[in-house]
Design a protein around this motif. Structure first.
Motif, PDB file in Angstrom:
ATOM      1  N   ARG A 199      34.837  40.821  32.647  1.00 37.48           N
ATOM      2  CA  ARG A 199      34.321  39.291  33.309  1.00 37.48           C
ATOM      3  C   ARG A 199      33.540  39.781  34.344  1.00 37.48           C
ATOM      4  NH1 ARG A 199      36.873  35.145  31.351  1.00 37.48           N
ATOM      5  NH2 ARG A 199      39.039  35.232  29.854  1.00 37.48           N
ATOM      6  N   PRO A 200      32.511  39.136  34.498  1.00 36.92           N
ATOM      7  CA  PRO A 200      31.623  39.230  35.852  1.00 36.92           C
ATOM      8  C   PRO A 200      32.248  39.093  37.186  1.00 36.92           C
ATOM      9  CG  PRO A 200      30.328  37.874  34.062  1.00 36.92           C
ATOM     10  CD  PRO A 200      31.823  38.131  33.638  1.00 36.92           C
ATOM     11  N   LEU A 201      32.321  40.176  37.954  1.00 43.24           N
ATOM     12  CA  LEU A 201      32.838  40.164  39.360  1.00 43.24           C
ATOM     13  C   LEU A 201      34.233  40.291  39.215  1.00 43.24           C
ATOM     14  CD1 LEU A 201      30.376  37.512  41.087  1.00 43.24           C
ATOM     15  CD2 LEU A 201      30.102  40.090  41.022  1.00 43.24           C
ATOM     16  N   GLN A 202      34.806  40.587  38.190  1.00 42.09           N
ATOM     17  CA  GLN A 202      36.051  41.074  37.878  1.00 42.09           C
ATOM     18  C   GLN A 202      36.277  42.258  38.822  1.00 42.09           C
ATOM     19  OE1 GLN A 202      37.390  41.798  33.883  1.00 42.09           O
ATOM     20  NE2 GLN A 202      39.451  42.628  34.689  1.00 42.09           N
ATOM     21  N   THR A 203      37.445  42.437  39.547  1.00 49.53           N
ATOM     22  CA  THR A 203      37.716  43.556  40.267  1.00 49.53           C
ATOM     23  C   THR A 203      39.078  44.279  39.951  1.00 49.53           C
ATOM     24  OG1 THR A 203      36.459  42.893  42.283  1.00 49.53           O
ATOM     25  CG2 THR A 203      38.272  44.707  42.744  1.00 49.53           C
ATOM     26  N   ILE A 204      39.218  45.238  39.865  1.00 47.91           N
ATOM     27  CA  ILE A 204      40.279  46.208  39.530  1.00 47.91           C
ATOM     28  C   ILE A 204      40.803  47.029  40.964  1.00 47.91           C
ATOM     29  CG2 ILE A 204      41.746  47.984  38.209  1.00 47.91           C
ATOM     30  CD1 ILE A 204      40.356  46.699  35.773  1.00 47.91           C
ATOM     31  N   GLU A 205      41.965  47.048  41.256  1.00 49.14           N
ATOM     32  CA  GLU A 205      42.112  47.863  42.376  1.00 49.14           C
ATOM     33  C   GLU A 205      43.240  49.185  41.738  1.00 49.14           C
ATOM     34  OE1 GLU A 205      43.900  47.978  47.125  1.00 49.14           O
ATOM     35  OE2 GLU A 205      43.330  46.191  46.030  1.00 49.14           O
ATOM     36  N   VAL A 206      42.747  50.502  42.154  1.00 51.31           N
ATOM     37  CA  VAL A 206      43.578  51.572  41.650  1.00 51.31           C
ATOM     38  C   VAL A 206      43.789  52.442  42.580  1.00 51.31           C
ATOM     39  CG1 VAL A 206      43.402  53.646  40.088  1.00 51.31           C
ATOM     40  CG2 VAL A 206      42.051  51.410  39.521  1.00 51.31           C
ATOM     41  N   HIS A 207      45.119  52.775  42.881  1.00 54.35           N
ATOM     42  CA  HIS A 207      45.684  53.769  43.907  1.00 54.35           C
ATOM     43  C   HIS A 207      45.553  55.037  43.092  1.00 54.35           C
ATOM     44  CE1 HIS A 207      47.720  55.376  47.191  1.00 54.35           C
ATOM     45  NE2 HIS A 207      48.560  56.012  46.384  1.00 54.35           N
ATOM     46  N   LEU A 208      44.636  55.889  43.619  1.00 52.92           N
ATOM     47  CA  LEU A 208      44.202  57.150  43.298  1.00 52.92           C
ATOM     48  C   LEU A 208      45.348  58.150  43.743  1.00 52.92           C
ATOM     49  CD1 LEU A 208      40.333  57.320  43.420  1.00 52.92           C
ATOM     50  CD2 LEU A 208      41.945  56.498  41.688  1.00 52.92           C
TER      51      LEU A 208
END
Length: 242
Positions: free
Chosen positions: A233-242
């Motif tokens: 989806r446009p401008l969808q953000t996923i945050e990932v802990h690396l």
């Protein structure tokens, strides 16, 4: 270390990590049937989104129409004259653009704004009709590695050799890397990323060929400990802990 990945549309992303911002294949205006495109209205929304503003680098893996728009790239760079443009020679928005530039012609490693990049040439998936200068990359910040093979040919020993001995904390992959036969075994056997984000997907409204259903089917086969998510989806953000 936390990392945010924000989609423009299709395979365009903003990677936000440790105060740095890297845009990859962020702007394009056309695509094959069944793939969402960046309309002018969406381009304006992306330009206004903080996740895409004032990037350190703008990298294009290749210049196919569903990854690169010369006009939109020119408009972005005119707004941010310090942004570094990176890509093969086919990525050339306008001779009037005076932004700093790195032209990729061979495998190369470099440090840019404190970010370690490994760029490497890969054949484009799809055979001779899709041939074009094409580069994948590994991005390393604080010892954490993000792999982006772009539209590179699937399941090659060449890519396996590139990542051998490296801990891949996040792989951002075109969706067939997990939906194609043998994909799950290759990704988790050869690359073994801690996290996966699948993209190069249409929005649900544009999903004429049910690509999203194929992704859901593939993800359902993964063990629970495999952290795989999708961007569609446009401008969808996923945050990932690396």
């Amino acid at each position: 270390m936390d990392c945010k990945i924000t989609l423009s549309v299709n395979a365009g992303v903003s990677i936000q990590i440790e105060g740095k911002k890297i845009l990859v294949d962020a702007f394009f205006e056309a695509a094959d049937e069944g793939i969402s495109v960046m309309t002018q209205e969406l381009f304006h929304r992306v330009m206004e989104a903080p996740e895409f503003q004032n990037a350190n680098c703008l990298f294009f893996t290749h210049a196919h129409k569903d990854h690169y728009s010369a006009g939109m790239t020119k408009a972005y760079l005119e707004n941010y004259p310090e942004c570094l443009l990176i890509g093969p020679e086919t990525v050339s928005p306008d001779e009037t653009i005076r932004n700093p530039r790195v032209v990729l012609s061979e495998d190369v490693s470099m440090k840019i704004h404190g970010i370690d990049f490994d760029f490497f040439s890969l054949l484009h998936e799809g055979g001779p009709s899709k041939e074009t200068p094409h580069f994948g990359c590994m991005i390393s910040v604080g010892g954490k590695i993000i792999l982006m093979p772009g539209d590179g040919k699937l399941f090659t020993e060449e890519l396996a050799a590139k990542v051998k001995g490296r801990e891949i904390n996040l792989a951002i992959l075109d969706f067939p890397w997990l939906t194609a036969p043998g994909g799950i075994d290759y990704v988790y056997g050869k690359i073994n990323p801690s996290n996966v984000i699948l993209y190069h997907l249409p929005t649900p409204e544009d999903d004429k060929f049910r690509y999203l259903a194929a992704v859901d089917y593939a993800l359902a086969k993964l063990p629970e400990e495999k952290n795989a998510q999708i961007l569609c989806r446009p401008l969808q953000t996923i945050e990932v802990h690396l």
